[in-house]
Scaffold this motif. Structure first.
Motif: not given
Length: 217
Positions: A93-121
């Motif tokens: 991901l860091r290489i992608a950002v350094d190369a000028g890309w903008t990474p955006v996660v798009v995920t199906n699911g429950e807000s609390r569960v998916q957000t917890d995955k994003m934050v806690r990892t």
């Protein structure tokens, strides 16, 4: 700075591995043979089964007296406890950002569960933004969710790519949107003859490298 849409479960994070790890711990706790993890896997259906339906199935099979809500929370927390961000994925991901890309996660699911995955990892700090279907009222493969994600970072869809593991939800979404895609095959063969990914890769790291090469090759 083109957009790089990324799926969360089994693309950026090894949800399947985390679920199996939780399953083995859970079965040992209730005194059930470890091979029953195959049954848990089949019922979970790679995360497509709701935690409530999974909890009901577990209670019925093992005759547990735990309240459904308690078992649902145990499943959710147990899965989260076993999720880890692979350092090589973070590096990609860091290489992608350094190369000028903008990474955006798009995920199906429950807000609390998916957000917890994003934050806690720690993933939340390694991408430009993330969009959860429950938050925006639309799910992949509907192309509208990707348009919402692009708006969130103030960017256009022109030049965007998508990396994901689900043929229908991820690659089907990219196809509906009219953007190229990289399918994380996870040892599978492509199952759909209605459309196909632009490229197939064994994992996220290979996929990021391949997508980045399209702008430099």
């Amino acid at each position: 700075m083109p957009l790089l849409f990324l799926s969360l479960d089994n693309t950026l994070l090894d949800r399947a591995g985390a679920f199996q790890a939780w399953g083995r711990d859970f079965l040992a706790e209730i005194g059930v043979p470890a091979h029953e993890v195959d049954w848990l896997d089949s019922v979970d259906a790679d995360g497509l089964t709701s935690a409530w339906d999974l909890a009901d199935a577990i209670r019925a099979r093992y005759r547990l007296r735990r309240r459904p809500i308690d078992l649902v929370e145990e499943i959710r927390e147990g899965l989260l406890a076993h999720l880890r961000l692979d350092p090589l994925v973070a590096f990609a991901l860091r290489i992608a950002v350094d190369a000028g890309w903008t990474p955006v996660v798009v995920t199906n699911g429950e807000s609390r569960v998916q957000t917890d995955k994003m934050v806690r990892t720690g993933l939340a700090h390694r991408v430009a933004a993330y969009v959860v279907s429950e938050d925006v009222g639309v799910r992949k493969p509907n192309p509208r969710i990707f348009a919402i994600a692009a708006d969130k970072v103030g960017m256009r869809l022109a030049g965007a790519w998508l990396i994901g593991d689900s043929p229908e939800v991820d690659i089907g979404g990219a196809n509906a949107l009219g953007i190229p895609s990289a399918w994380v095959r996870r040892g599978r063969t492509w199952p759909d003859d209605r459309f196909a990914p632009t490229m197939q890769c064994d994992g996220l790291i290979e996929a990021v490298a391949a997508v980045l090469a399209t702008k430099t090759g």
